[in-house]
Scaffold this motif. Sequence first.
Motif, mmCIF file in Angstrom:
data_model
loop_
_atom_site.group_PDB
_atom_site.id
_atom_site.type_symbol
_atom_site.label_atom_id
_atom_site.label_comp_id
_atom_site.label_asym_id
_atom_site.label_seq_id
_atom_site.Cartn_x
_atom_site.Cartn_y
_atom_site.Cartn_z
ATOM 1 N N GLY A 253 9.002 17.971 -3.206
ATOM 2 C CA GLY A 253 9.450 16.729 -2.586
ATOM 3 C C GLY A 253 8.303 16.010 -1.908
ATOM 4 O O GLY A 253 7.260 16.586 -1.602
ATOM 5 N N SER A 254 8.489 14.723 -1.691
ATOM 6 C CA SER A 254 7.427 13.887 -1.130
ATOM 7 C C SER A 254 7.906 13.104 0.074
ATOM 8 O O SER A 254 9.093 12.807 0.228
ATOM 9 N N LEU A 255 6.938 12.750 0.899
ATOM 10 C CA LEU A 255 7.147 11.749 1.936
ATOM 11 C C LEU A 255 6.401 10.506 1.482
ATOM 12 O O LEU A 255 5.184 10.542 1.269
ATOM 13 N N LEU A 256 7.134 9.426 1.279
ATOM 14 C CA LEU A 256 6.558 8.178 0.781
ATOM 15 C C LEU A 256 6.346 7.212 1.942
ATOM 16 O O LEU A 256 7.271 6.933 2.700
ATOM 17 N N ILE A 257 5.114 6.725 2.072
ATOM 18 C CA ILE A 257 4.780 5.737 3.088
ATOM 19 C C ILE A 257 4.343 4.462 2.382
ATOM 20 O O ILE A 257 3.457 4.490 1.522
ATOM 21 N N VAL A 258 4.961 3.352 2.722
ATOM 22 C CA VAL A 258 4.588 2.054 2.172
ATOM 23 C C VAL A 258 4.354 1.097 3.333
ATOM 24 O O VAL A 258 5.158 1.051 4.271
ATOM 25 N N PRO B 136 7.319 -4.247 7.970
ATOM 26 C CA PRO B 136 5.917 -4.106 7.560
ATOM 27 C C PRO B 136 5.598 -2.726 7.005
ATOM 28 O O PRO B 136 4.539 -2.529 6.417
ATOM 29 N N CYS B 137 6.518 -1.760 7.182
ATOM 30 C CA CYS B 137 6.275 -0.408 6.695
ATOM 31 C C CYS B 137 7.602 0.332 6.557
ATOM 32 O O CYS B 137 8.576 -0.006 7.229
ATOM 33 N N VAL B 138 7.623 1.328 5.674
ATOM 34 C CA VAL B 138 8.787 2.194 5.539
ATOM 35 C C VAL B 138 8.313 3.621 5.297
ATOM 36 O O VAL B 138 7.228 3.854 4.757
ATOM 37 N N VAL B 139 9.154 4.572 5.690
ATOM 38 C CA VAL B 139 8.904 5.992 5.455
ATOM 39 C C VAL B 139 10.167 6.582 4.830
ATOM 40 O O VAL B 139 11.256 6.439 5.387
ATOM 41 N N ASN C 96 0.875 -1.170 0.000
ATOM 42 C CA ASN C 96 0.000 0.000 0.000
ATOM 43 C C ASN C 96 0.913 1.221 0.000
ATOM 44 O O ASN C 96 1.795 1.333 0.859
ATOM 45 N N ILE C 97 0.709 2.134 -0.937
ATOM 46 C CA ILE C 97 1.673 3.211 -1.171
ATOM 47 C C ILE C 97 0.995 4.568 -1.083
ATOM 48 O O ILE C 97 -0.022 4.804 -1.738
ATOM 49 N N LEU C 98 1.566 5.436 -0.299
ATOM 50 C CA LEU C 98 1.063 6.799 -0.117
ATOM 51 C C LEU C 98 2.186 7.782 -0.403
ATOM 52 O O LEU C 98 3.230 7.733 0.240
ATOM 53 N N ASP C 99 1.990 8.661 -1.380
ATOM 54 C CA ASP C 99 2.996 9.644 -1.779
ATOM 55 C C ASP C 99 2.452 11.026 -1.430
ATOM 56 O O ASP C 99 1.513 11.495 -2.054
ATOM 57 N N ILE C 100 3.040 11.669 -0.427
ATOM 58 C CA ILE C 100 2.545 12.958 0.070
ATOM 59 C C ILE C 100 3.518 14.059 -0.305
ATOM 60 O O ILE C 100 4.643 14.099 0.190
#
Length: 334
Positions: free
Chosen positions: A241-246, A289-292, A100-104
């Motif tokens: 720039g973005s903060l990527l949450i996966v 389980p997750c990365v930032v 699941n990918i969130l690009d902020i």
Amino acid sequence: MASSTLTPEHKPLESQVGGHAGVLTTEDGSLIIKPALPLELQFYEALQRNEGLKELRPFIPNFLGTLKLEGEIDERKSAEEGTISSIVLENISHSFLKPNILDIKLGTVLYDETASSEKVERMINTAKNTTSFETGIRLTGFQTFDMEGYLFFKVYDNVTSLAVNTPKSYGKSIKPTDLPDGISRFFPVGSPIAESGGSSSSTSTSGLPLDTLLPILREIREDVAEVRDIYSELEIRMVGGSLLIVYEADWTRAKEGVKRLEEEEEEEEDDDEDEDEDEDEDADKPGPPCVVKLIDFAHTRLVLGQGPDEGVLLGMDTLLKLIDGRIAQLEQLK
């Protein structure tokens, strides 16, 4: 890194949810290859040698060098935009079974010092007419390659194993008060669904079980807070720039990842022995389980003497409040 010609081993990155079009991946999916403006390459090189940026390194994708892809590049457009080559980075989503990918996109200023007066005016209006100016973040679409996108996300359906996409129009139309809904949609709670025989299965249409999602959210919150603390001490201007949450959407892998996090926290309290042996064992284990990560530095500059980027910090503070709100919601369900 030596120059190379584009080959069948290089293919479009399927998991890309934001940024410029043209991002490729290697055949095994472990690396990405993306066109780079000079400033982005300069930033990655500065990151390697500047000890003042050392604490930021764990929160930025590993940079492996540059690669020239011949035969597929619009040379005229590349010259106009200042593209000099492609950079090779680790693919953050590669270790996940169902990412699941969130690009902020972060910040209140959407233009850099080289922008024309027309673009400056347009970007100021864009910021004021969306959530960027007030909150430092903006949500706009996902799963499409969009140069103007700001927060993209996709969430996996655990029954069909397909990504459930939120349309780009959603992010363009929302107000700051709607942002908590966006976070809830990216961090849904999964529940068992009835099978044809009437019994419950261990899958859901989307979302993780509450006892798995909560520790993942807390881990993400901890990482975002650490990035925020580090960034507040740096004199950087990051435009676009973005903060990527996966995070892992597969129930079994996510649960295993949470268990590993708990084990690692316990191990940190003990003395590290047989370090080389432990590293060999870790190589065979699934990823976290997750990365930032912070990504997209095409318009990023070091600005010594000018202080931290308050617009980006505002965005990180907004995100922390949104995550805190989601955690509070989930805790009420326990």
